[in-house]
Motif scaffolding. Structure first.
Motif, PDB file in Angstrom:
ATOM      1  N   ASP A 152      -6.407  -1.652  -4.400  1.00  0.00           N
ATOM      2  CA  ASP A 152      -5.738  -2.182  -3.207  1.00  0.00           C
ATOM      3  C   ASP A 152      -6.715  -3.087  -2.470  1.00  0.00           C
TER       4      ASP A 152
ATOM      5  N   GLN B 134      -7.771   0.328   0.266  1.00  0.00           N
ATOM      6  CA  GLN B 134      -7.963  -0.877   1.070  1.00  0.00           C
ATOM      7  C   GLN B 134      -9.143  -0.681   2.040  1.00  0.00           C
TER       8      GLN B 134
ATOM      9  N   THR C 253       0.843  -1.203   0.000  1.00  0.00           N
ATOM     10  CA  THR C 253       0.000   0.000   0.000  1.00  0.00           C
ATOM     11  C   THR C 253       0.877   1.251   0.000  1.00  0.00           C
TER      12      THR C 253
HETATM   13 MG   LIG Z   1      -2.002  -2.719   2.304  1.00  0.00          MG
END
Ligand SMILES: [Mg+2]
Ligand SMILES: Nc1ncnc2c1ncn2[C@@H]1O[C@H](COP(=O)(O)OP(=O)(O)OP(=O)(O)O)[C@@H](O)[C@H]1O
Length: 588
Positions: free
Chosen positions: A499, A419, A378
């Motif tokens: 993500d 995410q 990330t």
């Molecule tokens: Mg991540």
């Protein structure tokens, strides 16, 4: 002195309406001048009356009435416009604070809780408002009154005036003692208040956890403990200022009494007339009132200085890359080749989160990032849209260093499905329109269908107008993700970051979205962080990360053959196989 500097800066914020501010300030001074005439007229009337010249008395009374009414009319005008100006500037400065703070780098927001920032905003703005009003209504005229009245008093009778000067000096001494002895404590109080707001905001934002872990009583008691600490720090400050106000009152009373006593003595020696004593006492009362006002103003400012300092420190925080003006835009029709060249980055100086990362993502390619949790996947992609800036190396898009272009033009070219979905407390439609504010309703529906979101949206009570709770809490994890995907689809950018975009979806739903996602990736450079075998297998390039480093890269078959970390992860079942994959998803 901090207080004076803060005060000048507060006044400086009136600069955009400088013209009006000056007119109001001068108007206020004129009004103050009118009020100085009153004690003088009072003395004249008394003297005229006592010398039995009634014509003169009437003349002074008429003059007094005229001056008084003109003063009142001017006061109304000045107060009304000063009020309006203060309201306007307060809202304008709040907007400026908001604009500045939401553009500040992510690092700043990592260190400053929303609860604290909101308190700083509101407290700072209301302090500004109070000071501006005080400036137009009192401060200037008070200072002027003091400095005009003292010489006047001196001319009337220097012996009596000396008493006023002693009073003024003692006020100054008392104030500076109070400020010196309580400043540090008052800053502590302010900090504790901010910690309370921070904690309260945090608890309110996590109310579900608080209730389910039966933390209500514990959280309340923690806040109460903090409040006890506030009081413990606040009491000594209040005590100091209570002593100050006792001392100033006592000094004022003593001064008035002393003026009468000295006046009586001088009158018995024939040095002053009764009228002059009356004028002088009128003066002295006014002056003492003004001096007390000045003392109040200083104490008010003292208590507001820490919250203003917090307000200004946010305004002074180094702005994010978006503030750099004048850089060229990224060309409108970029191909989307992304290159990381020896990129390093750390959230803190002690530990690197990304170490010497180099790779090339050809335009239009699909690049999968894999690796254990916490490997830096990330983080690496957040450098691409300049959530953070690398500490070493560089990143280019179509060969152009991203730090050399306008950051908004860069971000317009990158759509991200985070995410953590990140939804707003707004309607579903408004949440989707974050992707494209211009999108007509048909287009919202089109992307919602593609992201498998339409069906769950239309069964909500208000359909697309349904309000989403704070952080999307009124939606299921999978619903949130599908809205985030639809939102990114609407953005229609040449570079796409997914993500863990589908991690919360069941296999069947994910397989259905997969075809839409595959279509979406078509012709765009796509970065996917995923645990799905098909995604990884079909990627043009797989980057295997571990502890912030790129340890392997290549296509699926190559990496499996190499027998390194990727092969190990693969054989451990790290990549989920599709249970009910659609034919399109399989062939994609
Ligand atoms: Mg991540
Ligand atoms: N905002 C932050 N401030 C400080 N450290 C952070 C921050 N975000 C991430 N980290 C740390 O940086 C490292 C890399 O985190 P990152 O989120 O990039 O991992 P990841 O590979 O995406 O992991 P996952 O698969 O669990 O999402 C971790 O050690 C994490 O604790």
């Amino acid at each position: 002195m901090d207080i004076l500097k803060t005060y000048l800066r507060v006044l400086g914020l009136l600069d955009p309406e400088r013209g009006l501010a000056i007119v109001l300030a001068l108007g206020n001074l004129a009004i103050a001048g009118v009020f100085f005439l009153e004690p003088w007229l009072f003395g004249r009337v008394v003297d005229a009356l006592s010398s039995n010249s009634h014509d003169k008395t009437w003349h002074y009374i008429e003059l007094w009435a005229g001056v008084g009414f003109a003063g009142v009319a001017a006061s109304v005008w000045v107060s009304l416009h000063a009020d309006r100006l203060a309201h306007r500037r307060r809202l304008a400065v709040m907007a400026q604070f908001f604009e500045h703070s939401i553009a500040l780098p992510l690092g700043f927001h990592g260190d400053h809780h929303t609860g604290r920032l909101l308190r700083v905003l509101h407290n700072g703005a209301s302090s500004l408002f109070g000071i501006w009003l005080g400036f137009f209504r009192e401060h200037l005229s008070t200072v002027l009154a003091v400095f005009v009245m003292l010489p006047l008093a001196w001319r009337m009778n220097w012996k009596l005036a000396l008493l006023m000067i002693v009073l003024m000096v003692s006020f100054a001494v008392f104030n500076s003692i109070a400020i010196r002895s309580t400043s540090r404590r008052q800053s502590e109080v302010e900090e504790l208040h901010s910690e309370i707001s921070e904690r309260a905001g945090d608890v309110l934002g996590n109310v579900l956890v608080v209730q389910s872990f039966t933390r209500v009583a514990a959280e309340v008691s923690a806040i109460r403990d903090m409040m006890k600490r506030v009081l413990a720090a606040q009491y000594p400050v209040l005590r100091g200022w209570a002593w100050l106000s006792v001392a100033t009152r006592a000094a004022s009373t003593l001064t008035i009494v002393a003026i009468f006593a000295l006046g009586t003595a001088l009158n018995s020696r024939g040095e002053v007339s009764v009228g002059s004593i009356v004028s002088f006492v009128g003066f002295a009362t006014l002056l003492v009132g003004r001096l007390e006002q000045l003392a109040n103003f200083i104490s008010g400012l003292f208590f507001q200085t820490p919250s203003l300092a917090a307000f200004f420190s946010v305004l002074d925080s180094r702005p994010g890359p978006a503030s750099i003006k004048g850089l060229p835009s990224l060309p409108a029709d970029i191909r989307g080749e992304v290159r990381f060249e020896n990129v390093s980055f750390g959230y803190d100086a002690a530990k690197a989160a990304i170490k010497d990362l180099s790779f090339v993502a050809p335009a239009g390619a699909t690049v999968a990032l894999v690796g254990p949790t916490g490997a830096g996947k990330t983080t690496a992609l957040s450098l691409l849209y300049r959530g953070y800036d690398p500490t070493g190396g560089r990143i280019t898009v179509d060969g152009i260093d991203i730090r050399g272009v306008d950051v908004n033009s860069l971000r317009q070219n990158i759509a991200v499905v985070f995410q953590d979905a990140g939804l707003f407390y707004r309607s579903i439609a408004d949440n989707l329109r974050i992707g494209n504010p211009e999108a007509p309703p048909e287009q919202l529906e089109e992307v919602a269908r593609a992201a498998e979101a339409h069906d769950f949206i239309v069964v909500k009570p208000d359909g697309y107008r349904t309000l989403v709770a704070e952080r999307g809490r009124s939606l299921s994890g999978g619903e949130r993700q599908r809205l985030a995907i639809a939102r990114a689809m609407l953005k229609d950018a040449p570079i796409l970051i997914l993500d863990e975009a589908t991690s919360a979806l069941d296999n069947a739903t994910e397989a259905r979205i997969q075809s839409a996602l595959t279509q979406l990736c078509e012709g765009r450079t796509t970065f996917v962080i995923a645990h799905r075998l098909t995604t990884v297998r079909n990627a043009d390039l797989i980057l295997v990360m571990k502890d912030g480093e790129l340890v392997e890269q290549g296509r699926y078959d190559e990496l499996v053959r190499q027998g390194g970390l990727f092969a190990e992860l693969d054989s451990q079942g790290q990549f989920v196989k599709d249970a009910v994959a659609s034919p399109e998803a399989q062939s994609a």
